[in-house]
Motif scaffolding. Structure first.
Motif, PDB file in Angstrom:
ATOM      1  N   PHE A   1      39.351  31.594  34.544  1.00  0.00           N
ATOM      2  CA  PHE A   1      38.147  31.430  35.368  1.00  0.00           C
ATOM      3  C   PHE A   1      36.921  31.201  34.494  1.00  0.00           C
ATOM      4  N   ASP A   2      36.776  31.999  33.423  1.00  0.00           N
ATOM      5  CA  ASP A   2      35.629  31.862  32.531  1.00  0.00           C
ATOM      6  C   ASP A   2      35.633  30.508  31.828  1.00  0.00           C
TER       7      ASP A   2
ATOM      8  N   ARG B   1      39.600  34.525  41.985  1.00  0.00           N
ATOM      9  CA  ARG B   1      38.835  35.514  41.207  1.00  0.00           C
ATOM     10  C   ARG B   1      37.483  35.750  41.868  1.00  0.00           C
TER      11      ARG B   1
ATOM     12  N   ASN C   1      43.922  35.627  33.692  1.00  0.00           N
ATOM     13  CA  ASN C   1      43.286  35.060  34.882  1.00  0.00           C
ATOM     14  C   ASN C   1      41.775  35.002  34.718  1.00  0.00           C
ATOM     15  N   HIS C   2      41.201  36.060  34.167  1.00  0.00           N
ATOM     16  CA  HIS C   2      39.758  36.078  33.917  1.00  0.00           C
ATOM     17  C   HIS C   2      39.387  35.000  32.895  1.00  0.00           C
TER      18      HIS C   2
ATOM     19  N   GLU D   1      44.184  31.097  40.038  1.00  0.00           N
ATOM     20  CA  GLU D   1      43.368  32.028  39.274  1.00  0.00           C
ATOM     21  C   GLU D   1      41.879  31.733  39.446  1.00  0.00           C
ATOM     22  N   ILE D   2      41.553  30.460  39.493  1.00  0.00           N
ATOM     23  CA  ILE D   2      40.151  30.057  39.625  1.00  0.00           C
ATOM     24  C   ILE D   2      39.636  30.360  41.024  1.00  0.00           C
ATOM     25  N   SER D   3      40.425  30.040  42.033  1.00  0.00           N
ATOM     26  CA  SER D   3      39.932  30.175  43.405  1.00  0.00           C
ATOM     27  C   SER D   3      39.970  31.604  43.926  1.00  0.00           C
TER      28      SER D   3
ATOM     29  N   ASN E   1      42.335  22.489  36.854  1.00  0.00           N
ATOM     30  CA  ASN E   1      42.539  22.774  38.279  1.00  0.00           C
ATOM     31  C   ASN E   1      44.012  22.859  38.642  1.00  0.00           C
TER      32      ASN E   1
ATOM     33  N   ASN F   1      45.604  26.116  36.858  1.00  0.00           N
ATOM     34  CA  ASN F   1      45.009  27.437  37.104  1.00  0.00           C
ATOM     35  C   ASN F   1      44.314  27.542  38.456  1.00  0.00           C
TER      36      ASN F   1
ATOM     37  N   TYR G   1      36.901  27.750  32.963  1.00  0.00           N
ATOM     38  CA  TYR G   1      36.529  26.767  33.980  1.00  0.00           C
ATOM     39  C   TYR G   1      35.020  26.791  34.232  1.00  0.00           C
ATOM     40  N   THR G   2      34.446  27.977  34.322  1.00  0.00           N
ATOM     41  CA  THR G   2      33.007  28.117  34.550  1.00  0.00           C
ATOM     42  C   THR G   2      32.211  27.482  33.418  1.00  0.00           C
TER      43      THR G   2
END
Length: 73
Positions: A10-11, A66, A6-7, A62-64, A56, A59, A13-14
């Motif tokens: 998110f990373d 975190r 999950n991390h 997981e993105i929204s 999107n 994930n 995506y960032t």
């Protein structure tokens, strides 16, 4: 393991959003200088849009959900 994935989502995506921002800044700069977009720009733009949609879709939770950490280990 699931938390780490999950991390990672998110990373990813960032960093993806940062890369898109830099590419858009580059394209804007070229436009301001009166340069035509490079031949590959439209293909890259299309690919980035598809990647954004896929990340999107696959994930979203997981993105929204975190929370941003103040200190990353």
């Amino acid at each position: 393991m699931r938390e780490q994935l999950n991390h990672l989502a998110f990373d990813c995506y960032t960093h993806f959003l940062k890369a898109v921002d830099y590419l858009n800044q580059y394209a804007d700069l070229m436009d301001e200088q009166g340069n035509q977009p490079l031949k590959w720009w439209f293909e890259v733009n299309c690919s980035l849009n598809l990647a954004y949609t896929s990340i999107n879709r696959e994930n979203k939770r997981e993105i929204s959900t975190r929370q941003l950490c103040l200190f990353d280990s």
